[in-house]
Design a protein around this motif. Structure first.
Motif, mmCIF file in Angstrom:
data_model
loop_
_atom_site.group_PDB
_atom_site.id
_atom_site.type_symbol
_atom_site.label_atom_id
_atom_site.label_comp_id
_atom_site.label_asym_id
_atom_site.label_seq_id
_atom_site.Cartn_x
_atom_site.Cartn_y
_atom_site.Cartn_z
ATOM 1 N N GLY A 156 39.726 47.726 22.547
ATOM 2 C CA GLY A 156 39.792 46.676 21.543
ATOM 3 C C GLY A 156 39.703 45.294 22.189
ATOM 4 O O GLY A 156 39.913 45.126 23.393
ATOM 5 N N ILE A 157 39.366 44.307 21.360
ATOM 6 C CA ILE A 157 39.168 42.949 21.849
ATOM 7 C C ILE A 157 40.424 42.124 21.619
ATOM 8 O O ILE A 157 41.009 42.154 20.532
ATOM 9 C CB ILE A 157 37.976 42.279 21.136
ATOM 10 N N SER A 158 40.813 41.400 22.651
ATOM 11 C CA SER A 158 41.951 40.477 22.527
ATOM 12 C C SER A 158 41.693 39.287 23.455
ATOM 13 O O SER A 158 40.961 39.401 24.442
ATOM 14 C CB SER A 158 43.266 41.169 22.907
ATOM 15 N N PHE A 159 42.280 38.180 23.105
ATOM 16 C CA PHE A 159 42.101 36.968 23.906
ATOM 17 C C PHE A 159 42.623 37.168 25.317
ATOM 18 O O PHE A 159 42.021 36.710 26.293
ATOM 19 C CB PHE A 159 42.814 35.788 23.236
ATOM 20 N N LYS A 160 43.736 37.890 25.441
ATOM 21 C CA LYS A 160 44.339 38.122 26.760
ATOM 22 C C LYS A 160 43.407 38.936 27.648
ATOM 23 O O LYS A 160 43.199 38.630 28.829
ATOM 24 C CB LYS A 160 45.673 38.857 26.584
ATOM 25 N N VAL A 161 42.814 39.974 27.069
ATOM 26 C CA VAL A 161 41.899 40.827 27.830
ATOM 27 C C VAL A 161 40.668 40.038 28.261
ATOM 28 O O VAL A 161 40.219 40.122 29.411
ATOM 29 C CB VAL A 161 41.487 42.058 27.002
ATOM 30 N N LEU A 162 40.112 39.252 27.330
ATOM 31 C CA LEU A 162 38.930 38.446 27.679
ATOM 32 C C LEU A 162 39.261 37.421 28.763
ATOM 33 O O LEU A 162 38.449 37.144 29.654
ATOM 34 C CB LEU A 162 38.397 37.746 26.431
ATOM 35 N N GLN A 163 40.441 36.842 28.689
ATOM 36 C CA GLN A 163 40.865 35.871 29.690
ATOM 37 C C GLN A 163 40.972 36.526 31.077
ATOM 38 O O GLN A 163 40.497 35.968 32.079
ATOM 39 C CB GLN A 163 42.214 35.269 29.285
ATOM 40 N N VAL A 164 41.561 37.703 31.111
ATOM 41 C CA VAL A 164 41.686 38.432 32.381
ATOM 42 C C VAL A 164 40.306 38.818 32.923
ATOM 43 O O VAL A 164 40.035 38.689 34.124
ATOM 44 C CB VAL A 164 42.566 39.686 32.185
ATOM 45 N N GLN A 165 39.423 39.270 32.035
ATOM 46 C CA GLN A 165 38.094 39.671 32.469
ATOM 47 C C GLN A 165 37.295 38.481 32.999
ATOM 48 O O GLN A 165 36.502 38.624 33.954
ATOM 49 C CB GLN A 165 37.338 40.319 31.294
ATOM 50 N N LEU A 166 37.499 37.309 32.418
ATOM 51 C CA LEU A 166 36.822 36.106 32.900
ATOM 52 C C LEU A 166 37.310 35.747 34.311
ATOM 53 O O LEU A 166 36.506 35.406 35.189
ATOM 54 C CB LEU A 166 37.061 34.945 31.933
ATOM 55 N N ILE A 167 38.623 35.835 34.498
ATOM 56 C CA ILE A 167 39.187 35.585 35.833
ATOM 57 C C ILE A 167 38.635 36.611 36.834
ATOM 58 O O ILE A 167 38.268 36.268 37.964
ATOM 59 C CB ILE A 167 40.727 35.645 35.786
ATOM 60 N N TYR A 168 38.580 37.848 36.382
ATOM 61 C CA TYR A 168 38.043 38.927 37.223
ATOM 62 C C TYR A 168 36.590 38.641 37.615
ATOM 63 O O TYR A 168 36.197 38.815 38.778
ATOM 64 C CB TYR A 168 38.143 40.238 36.461
ATOM 65 N N LEU A 169 35.784 38.174 36.649
ATOM 66 C CA LEU A 169 34.382 37.859 36.910
ATOM 67 C C LEU A 169 34.253 36.765 37.964
ATOM 68 O O LEU A 169 33.442 36.871 38.900
ATOM 69 C CB LEU A 169 33.702 37.424 35.610
ATOM 70 N N ILE A 170 35.049 35.715 37.855
ATOM 71 C CA ILE A 170 34.989 34.609 38.810
ATOM 72 C C ILE A 170 35.386 35.092 40.211
ATOM 73 O O ILE A 170 34.726 34.752 41.216
ATOM 74 C CB ILE A 170 35.917 33.458 38.356
ATOM 75 N N ILE A 171 36.440 35.901 40.280
ATOM 76 C CA ILE A 171 36.881 36.426 41.579
ATOM 77 C C ILE A 171 35.798 37.277 42.226
ATOM 78 O O ILE A 171 35.492 37.133 43.418
ATOM 79 C CB ILE A 171 38.182 37.244 41.410
ATOM 80 N N ILE A 172 35.187 38.152 41.424
ATOM 81 C CA ILE A 172 34.146 39.048 41.951
ATOM 82 C C ILE A 172 32.954 38.241 42.464
ATOM 83 O O ILE A 172 32.409 38.522 43.542
ATOM 84 C CB ILE A 172 33.697 40.058 40.882
ATOM 85 N N ILE A 173 32.518 37.228 41.708
ATOM 86 C CA ILE A 173 31.381 36.405 42.121
ATOM 87 C C ILE A 173 31.662 35.730 43.461
ATOM 88 O O ILE A 173 30.830 35.730 44.372
ATOM 89 C CB ILE A 173 31.046 35.358 41.041
ATOM 90 N N VAL A 174 32.863 35.152 43.596
ATOM 91 C CA VAL A 174 33.226 34.458 44.833
ATOM 92 C C VAL A 174 33.279 35.426 46.014
ATOM 93 O O VAL A 174 32.744 35.154 47.095
ATOM 94 C CB VAL A 174 34.584 33.728 44.666
#
Length: 398
Positions: free
Chosen positions: A155-173
Motif C-alpha cells: 500500500g501507498i503511504s507518505f512515510k513509505v514514499l519518504q523512506v524510498q526517496l531517501i533510499y534512492l538518494i543513498i543508492i545513487i550516491v
C-alpha cells in the motif's frame, strides 16, 4: 542518527570486500576466469552482511543497500555472477521469513535483473563516463521498480514514499562512488600494464640491438682470419653470410619471431664460418626432434653455440664437440640445449656469467637469459664441471 550509522556500516562491509578484491585479484581478472568466481563470493558475502545488518527507520521499516553489490557483480562479473547473487538474495530473504517482504524482493528481482543483464553487454563495451551513466540509470531503475512493487504489495503511504526517496538518494550516491572509484582503479591498472609491456618491449629491443652487431662482429672477424690463407674460402663465406642476412633478418617488429628452421640455418651458417677457421678441431652434432615451423625468438640459439665454441672448446688445443638439441616435450614445451665437452667452469664462474656487467665485451649469456625471462618468464639454466664441459638449456611453450 542510528539510521546513518547502519547505512555507513553496510557501506563499510561493501568497501572492505570490494577493495580487498581489487588489491589481490583485479589485476588478474582478464587473464583468469576463476577470478570471477572469487568476485561472486566476495559480493555474495557483501549482500549477506548488508541484509543481516539493515538500517532501521522504525520497528516496521528498514532497508539495506544490497543493490550495490548486485549491480557491481552483474556489470563486472557477467550474467552468471548476476544470477548467482540474485539467488543468494532470494534464499537469504526466504531464510529470514516468508512474508510480504519476500514477495516484494522476488518481484523486484524478477523485473530488474533481466534489464541489468541486458545492459551488461553495453556496459562492458563502453568507456568510463558511459559506464557511470549506465550504472546510475540501472540503479535508479531498480529503485523505482522497488518503490512501485512495494507500494503495490504494502500500500501507498507518505512515510513509505519518504523512506524510498531517501533510499534512492543513498543508492545513487553509493553507486556513483563505487563505479567511479572502480573505473579509476581499472584505468590505473590498464595504464600500469601498458607501461610494463612497453618497458618489456623496449628492453627486448635493446637486448636485440646488442646481439645483432655482436654476431656480425664475430662472424666477420672469423672471415677476416681466412682472408690471408684461404681468400677464396673467405670470399665464399662472406657471400653466403651476406645472402643469408639479406633474406632472413627482420627486426622491424619488436615482437617478431623466427621459425626454428630459420634459426637453425643461422646456426649452421655461423658454424660453417667457424669450421673454416678451426677445421677438424670443431665437431658439431644435431639432435632435432621438433616441428621446424615452431616460432621462437630470433638469435636465441646462435649466441649459445658461439659461447660453447669460443669459450668452451677453443680454449684448448684439441677442440671438441658441440651438441645442439631441440626436442618437443610431452607437456607442450620445446626444450633447447647446447652442450659442449670443453673446459667447463667453476660454480663461481657459472654464477658470474649470468650477471650483467657493463665492462664485458659482447653480450654474454646474461643477455639471452634476460630475453627468455622477459618473453616467457623462464630462466636460462647452466650445468658445468671443470674439465668435463658445459650444458646450457631452457624451455619455451610450444
Amino acid at each position: 542518527m542510528n539510521f546513518i550509522k547502519d547505512v555507513l556500516l553496510q557501506l563499510a562491509f561493501i568497501a572492505t570486500l570490494v577493495f580487498s578484491f581489487q588489491i589481490f585479484f583485479a589485476e588478474r581478472a582478464e587473464r583468469n576466469n576463476h577470478v570471477k568466481i572469487i568476485l561472486s563470493v566476495f559480493l555474495g558475502l557483501a549482500i549477506l552482511l548488508c541484509m543481516s545488518f539493515p538500517a532501521y527507520v522504525n520497528s516496521n521499516i528498514h532497508m539495506d543497500i544490497r543493490i550495490v553489490p548486485l549491480l557491481l557483480g552483474t556489470l563486472y562479473g557477467g550474467w552468471r555472477t548476476g544470477l548467482f547473487l540474485s539467488v543468494i538474495i532470494i534464499l537469504y530473504r526466504s531464510y529470514l521469513g516468508v512474508d510480504l517482504g519476500l514477495y516484494s524482493t522476488i518481484l523486484t528481482l524478477l523485473f530488474s535483473v533481466p534489464v541489468l543483464l541486458f545492459f551488461q553487454k553495453h556496459f562492458t563495451k563502453s568507456k568510463k563516463k558511459r559506464r557511470i551513466y549506465i550504472a546510475l540509470i540501472l540503479s535508479i531503475y531498480y529503485c523505482f521498480v522497488g518503490i512501485i512493487i512495494t507500494s503495490s504489495v504494502r500500500g501507498i503511504s507518505f512515510k513509505v514514499l519518504q523512506v524510498q526517496l531517501i533510499y534512492l538518494i543513498i543508492i545513487i550516491v553509493v553507486v556513483l562512488f563505487f563505479i567511479s572509484l572502480n573505473e579509476t582503479i581499472n584505468e590505473m591498472l590498464r595504464k600500469n600494464q601498458q607501461l610494463q609491456s612497453e618497458a618489456k618491449d623496449a628492453e627486448i629491443a635493446f637486448l636485440r640491438s646488442q646481439i645483432k652487431p655482436h654476431f656480425l662482429y664475430n662472424a666477420l672477424n672469423s672471415i677476416a682470419a681466412l682472408c690471408i690463407d684461404e681468400p677464396n674460402k673467405a670470399e665464399e663465406l662472406t657471400l653466403d653470410l651476406s645472402q643469408y642476412l639479406r633474406s632472413s633478418f627482420d627486426f622491424k617488429q619488436l615482437d617478431s619471431l623466427a621459425t626454428l628452421e630459420n634459426e637453425l640455418e643461422l646456426v649452421k651458417a655461423y658454424i660453417n664460418i667457424e669450421k673454416a677457421r678451426f677445421g677438424a678441431r670443431l665437431c658439431v652434432e644435431y639432435d632435432v626432434d621438433a616441428n621446424l615451423d615452431i616460432r621462437i625468438p630470433p638469435l636465441i640459439l646462435q649466441p649459445l653455440v658461439e659461447n660453447a665454441i669460443r669459450h668452451g672448446l677453443m680454449s684448448s688445443l684439441q677442440g671438441g664437440t658441440v651438441k645442439i638439441s631441440v626436442k618437443k616435450e610431452a607437456d607442450a614445451k620445446v626444450s633447447f640445449a647446447v652442450e659442449d665437452n670443453g673446459c667447463g667452469m667453476s660454480e663461481k664462474k657459472r654464477e658470474e656469467i649470468l650477471k650483467p656487467d657493463v665492462n664485458k665485451k659482447g653480450v654474454g649469456l646474461w643477455n639471452i637469459s634476460q630475453r627468455i625471462k622477459l618473453l616467457y618468464g623462464n630462466s636460462l639454466r647452466i650445468e658445468s664441471a671443470e674439465g668435463i664441459g658445459t650444458k646450457v638449456f631452457f624451455d619455451i611453450p610450444a
